[in-house]
Design a protein around this motif. Structure first.
Motif, short mmCIF file in Angstrom:
data_model
loop_
_atom_site.label_atom_id
_atom_site.label_comp_id
_atom_site.label_asym_id
_atom_site.label_seq_id
_atom_site.Cartn_x
_atom_site.Cartn_y
_atom_site.Cartn_z
N VAL A 130 0.82 -1.21 0.00
CA VAL A 130 0.00 0.00 0.00
C VAL A 130 0.85 1.26 0.00
O VAL A 130 0.35 2.35 -0.18
CB VAL A 130 -1.00 0.03 1.18
N SER A 131 2.12 1.10 0.21
CA SER A 131 3.03 2.24 0.09
C SER A 131 4.36 1.73 -0.47
O SER A 131 4.69 0.56 -0.34
CB SER A 131 3.25 2.92 1.44
N HIS A 168 -7.12 -0.50 -0.49
CA HIS A 168 -6.83 -1.64 0.36
C HIS A 168 -7.69 -1.60 1.63
O HIS A 168 -8.27 -2.62 2.03
CB HIS A 168 -5.34 -1.65 0.72
N GLU A 205 -3.75 2.92 -0.50
CA GLU A 205 -4.11 2.71 0.91
C GLU A 205 -5.62 2.68 1.08
O GLU A 205 -6.17 1.80 1.75
CB GLU A 205 -3.53 3.82 1.78
N ARG A 206 -6.31 3.64 0.48
CA ARG A 206 -7.77 3.73 0.59
C ARG A 206 -8.43 2.51 -0.04
O ARG A 206 -9.37 1.93 0.51
CB ARG A 206 -8.27 5.02 -0.05
N ARG A 210 4.07 7.44 0.82
CA ARG A 210 2.70 6.95 0.93
C ARG A 210 2.02 6.95 -0.43
O ARG A 210 2.32 7.76 -1.28
CB ARG A 210 1.90 7.83 1.88
#
Length: 154
Positions: free
Chosen positions: A8-9, A22, A19-20, A14
């Motif tokens: 995710v990163s 996942h 991220e969102r 980042r």
């Protein structure tokens, strides 16, 4: 559980979109409510949903060992059942689960083996077929089952 194809990163940078995405998949997988919980602070969720988020975070990397201390304390019955399901699923996929709980019913229903500690060492070991909440309580408090008393009446 999700197969992690991409992190995710990337290292220290980042990737908010990944991220969102996942996080949204984990919210769906772990039935965290409301569905838009990804955008809310953890503290705004109910206790059961907070625990689901914590489980999702802990289990997403498929750990070899999961150490839990009263994981369902203060959680409603529905969330408790779901959390126990997540534990069983993780264990069936090879994760070793070390559960410490003050709820003897939870221990009796979830554990395959129990070690009772007294004075810093193992005092008793109970196997799955021996586990009942009553037996755990007696072993934990160092009491023995009451034996029927016989009186001779003359």
């Amino acid at each position: 559980f999700l197969a992690r194809k991409r992190a995710v990163s990337d290292s220290f940078v980042r990737a908010p979109r990944r991220e969102r995405k996942h996080a949204s998949a984990l919210v769906k997988l772990y039935d965290v409510r409301p569905p838009g919980a990804v955008e809310q602070p953890l503290s705004s969720l109910s206790g059961g949903n907070q625990q689901k988020v914590i489980f999702a975070r802990a289990l997403r990397s498929r750990p070899q060992l999961l150490v839990l201390d009263d994981p369902t304390a203060g959680v409603d019955v529905g969330a408790r059942v779901q959390l126990h399901g997540f534990l069983r699923q993780s264990a069936s996929q090879g994760t070793s689960v070390l559960l410490s709980s003050t709820d003897f019913e939870e221990v009796a229903s979830q554990c395959d083996r129990v070690l009772i500690m007294r004075h810093g060492r193992v005092d008793q070991e109970l196997a799955r077929h021996e586990l009942t909440a009553d037996r755990l309580a007696r072993a934990s408090y160092g009491t023995t089952p009451t034996k029927p008393q016989m009186e001779i009446i003359q």
